[in-house]
Design a protein around this motif. Structure first.
Motif, PDB file in Angstrom:
ATOM      1  N   LYS A  80      13.191 -32.558 -18.310  1.00 45.59           N
ATOM      2  CA  LYS A  80      12.991 -32.935 -16.905  1.00 45.59           C
ATOM      3  C   LYS A  80      14.334 -33.150 -16.213  1.00 45.59           C
ATOM      4  O   LYS A  80      15.317 -33.491 -16.842  1.00 45.59           O
ATOM      5  N   GLN A 132      12.594 -22.895 -13.189  1.00 47.39           N
ATOM      6  CA  GLN A 132      12.396 -23.515 -14.493  1.00 47.39           C
ATOM      7  C   GLN A 132      13.615 -24.297 -14.910  1.00 47.39           C
ATOM      8  O   GLN A 132      14.725 -24.019 -14.483  1.00 47.39           O
ATOM      9  N   ASN A 133      13.375 -25.267 -15.751  1.00 46.78           N
ATOM     10  CA  ASN A 133      14.444 -25.991 -16.424  1.00 46.78           C
ATOM     11  C   ASN A 133      14.719 -25.204 -17.693  1.00 46.78           C
ATOM     12  O   ASN A 133      13.829 -25.021 -18.510  1.00 46.78           O
ATOM     13  N   GLU A 153       8.265 -31.806 -11.374  1.00 43.88           N
ATOM     14  CA  GLU A 153       9.486 -32.374 -10.810  1.00 43.88           C
ATOM     15  C   GLU A 153       9.476 -32.534  -9.290  1.00 43.88           C
ATOM     16  O   GLU A 153      10.495 -32.362  -8.646  1.00 43.88           O
ATOM     17  N   ALA A 184       9.547 -28.094 -14.828  1.00 42.82           N
ATOM     18  CA  ALA A 184       9.790 -28.017 -13.381  1.00 42.82           C
ATOM     19  C   ALA A 184       8.500 -28.204 -12.593  1.00 42.82           C
ATOM     20  O   ALA A 184       8.528 -28.659 -11.458  1.00 42.82           O
ATOM     21  N   ASN A 202      16.195 -30.907 -14.146  1.00 40.51           N
ATOM     22  CA  ASN A 202      17.087 -29.815 -13.780  1.00 40.51           C
ATOM     23  C   ASN A 202      16.619 -28.994 -12.587  1.00 40.51           C
ATOM     24  O   ASN A 202      17.405 -28.270 -11.999  1.00 40.51           O
ATOM     25  N   CYS A 203      15.365 -29.044 -12.260  1.00 39.73           N
ATOM     26  CA  CYS A 203      14.818 -28.223 -11.180  1.00 39.73           C
ATOM     27  C   CYS A 203      13.804 -29.067 -10.430  1.00 39.73           C
ATOM     28  O   CYS A 203      12.621 -29.039 -10.720  1.00 39.73           O
ATOM     29  N   HIS A 204      14.279 -29.860  -9.457  1.00 43.00           N
ATOM     30  CA  HIS A 204      13.388 -30.830  -8.836  1.00 43.00           C
ATOM     31  C   HIS A 204      13.578 -30.907  -7.331  1.00 43.00           C
ATOM     32  O   HIS A 204      14.609 -30.514  -6.791  1.00 43.00           O
TER      33      HIS A 204
END
Length: 148
Positions: free
Chosen positions: A19, A13-14, A50, A47, A21-23
């Protein structure tokens, strides 16, 4: 193998819901089952949008809210999750049939649907150092099944 965790099997999770941070994570060939107080998979805070890849995993038998896809948005079937994800995840949609996961024996039984159900991720050995694949494809989970 993620087995018997307390709140989440795998959580992505972010933290702030924004949007970026976790991609672009690649989640393949994993078993995530028997989470005690939550879903086997939790992806939230944007996330889920992403470009994260989920393929060739086993989250066990379908059950109420076994996947959280977006904050507080639960899925109880693979079909519902794949519809939200946007494509097939090529998941093994059944009990992975490990030898005795409660005693930390995560090897696969000979009847496991995870045998030869994985995909090549560039590994040449499993967690025990066994060369893989033994069959036509790698197995899902930490150990490559061998009848020896």
């Amino acid at each position: 193998v993620l087995f018997g965790n307390d709140k989440f099997g795998l959580i992505m999770q972010n933290g702030d819901g924004a949007k970026g941070n976790c991609h672009e994570n690649i989640i393949k060939n994993n078993i995530m089952i028997n989470t005690v107080n939550g879903p086997n998979l939790r992806v939230g805070g944007a996330a889920e949008h992403e470009k994260n890849t989920f393929a060739d995993n086993c989250l066990g038998d379908e059950s109420i809210n076994f996947i959280e896809w977006g904050w507080g948005s639960y899925r109880s079937t693979y079909h519902a999750w794949e519809r939200a994800y946007g494509s097939s995840t090529n998941s093994v949609k059944a009990d992975p049939q490990m030898v005795d996961p409660f005693k930390k024996d995560f090897r696969l039984k000979p009847t496991s649907p995870c045998i030869d159900a994985g995909t090549d991720v560039g590994l040449t050995k499993d967690h025990a150092g066994v060369s893989l694949p033994i069959g036509r494809a790698p197995d899902i989970g930490a150990y490559e099944y061998s009848s020896d």
